[in-house]
Scaffold this motif. Structure first.
Motif, PDB file in Angstrom:
ATOM      1  N   ALA A 108       1.004  -1.289   0.069  1.00  0.00           N
ATOM      2  CA  ALA A 108      -0.099   0.058  -0.070  1.00  0.00           C
ATOM      3  C   ALA A 108       0.923   1.250  -0.191  1.00  0.00           C
ATOM      4  O   ALA A 108       0.486   2.122  -0.809  1.00  0.00           O
ATOM      5  CB  ALA A 108      -0.931   0.077   1.248  1.00  0.00           C
ATOM      6  N   SER A 154       1.255   4.011  -3.011  1.00  0.00           N
ATOM      7  CA  SER A 154       0.686   5.267  -2.801  1.00  0.00           C
ATOM      8  C   SER A 154      -0.817   5.277  -2.789  1.00  0.00           C
ATOM      9  O   SER A 154      -1.619   5.874  -3.295  1.00  0.00           O
ATOM     10  CB  SER A 154       1.235   6.396  -3.769  1.00  0.00           C
ATOM     11  N   LEU A 155      -1.186   4.190  -1.980  1.00  0.00           N
ATOM     12  CA  LEU A 155      -2.611   4.077  -1.963  1.00  0.00           C
ATOM     13  C   LEU A 155      -3.173   5.062  -0.909  1.00  0.00           C
ATOM     14  O   LEU A 155      -2.343   5.824  -0.319  1.00  0.00           O
ATOM     15  CB  LEU A 155      -3.090   2.523  -1.480  1.00  0.00           C
ATOM     16  N   GLU A 156      -4.391   5.135  -0.676  1.00  0.00           N
ATOM     17  CA  GLU A 156      -5.093   6.000  -0.034  1.00  0.00           C
ATOM     18  C   GLU A 156      -4.679   6.013   1.579  1.00  0.00           C
ATOM     19  O   GLU A 156      -4.280   5.127   1.944  1.00  0.00           O
ATOM     20  CB  GLU A 156      -6.638   5.849   0.185  1.00  0.00           C
ATOM     21  N   SER A 157      -4.116   7.264   2.150  1.00  0.00           N
ATOM     22  CA  SER A 157      -3.637   7.365   3.283  1.00  0.00           C
ATOM     23  C   SER A 157      -4.525   6.754   4.302  1.00  0.00           C
ATOM     24  O   SER A 157      -4.111   6.250   5.316  1.00  0.00           O
ATOM     25  CB  SER A 157      -3.224   8.905   3.537  1.00  0.00           C
ATOM     26  N   GLU A 158      -5.867   6.887   4.365  1.00  0.00           N
ATOM     27  CA  GLU A 158      -6.718   6.267   5.522  1.00  0.00           C
ATOM     28  C   GLU A 158      -6.520   4.711   5.379  1.00  0.00           C
ATOM     29  O   GLU A 158      -6.797   4.117   6.322  1.00  0.00           O
ATOM     30  CB  GLU A 158      -8.254   6.728   5.075  1.00  0.00           C
ATOM     31  N   PHE A 159      -6.570   4.046   4.235  1.00  0.00           N
ATOM     32  CA  PHE A 159      -6.272   2.499   4.263  1.00  0.00           C
ATOM     33  C   PHE A 159      -4.896   2.234   4.575  1.00  0.00           C
ATOM     34  O   PHE A 159      -4.703   1.302   5.498  1.00  0.00           O
ATOM     35  CB  PHE A 159      -6.230   2.164   2.728  1.00  0.00           C
ATOM     36  N   LYS A 202      -3.404   3.983   7.033  1.00  0.00           N
ATOM     37  CA  LYS A 202      -3.341   4.057   8.544  1.00  0.00           C
ATOM     38  C   LYS A 202      -4.391   2.845   8.978  1.00  0.00           C
ATOM     39  O   LYS A 202      -3.874   2.412  10.180  1.00  0.00           O
ATOM     40  CB  LYS A 202      -4.314   5.347   8.754  1.00  0.00           C
TER      41      LYS A 202
END
Length: 47
Positions: free
Chosen positions: A16, A20-25, A27
């Motif tokens: 992830a 550079s996937l979504e920062s929420e994912f 986290k």
């Protein structure tokens, strides 16, 4: 998340970040690693 092995969780976390996937994912994965008290340094990166 409970069905993922520790090793797969670490692989998913590193992948992830690398993709550079979504920062929420990212986290969410990091929180699960912390909840399980996993030391990512003990796992070989395969992703």
């Amino acid at each position: 998340m409970e069905i993922l092995s520790d090793e797969l969780l670490i692989d998913a976390y590193h992948a992830a970040i690398q993709l550079s996937l979504e920062s929420e994912f990212i986290k969410l994965l990091a929180a699960e690693i912390k909840r399980r008290q996993i030391n990512p340094d003990h796992y070989r990166i395969t992703a």
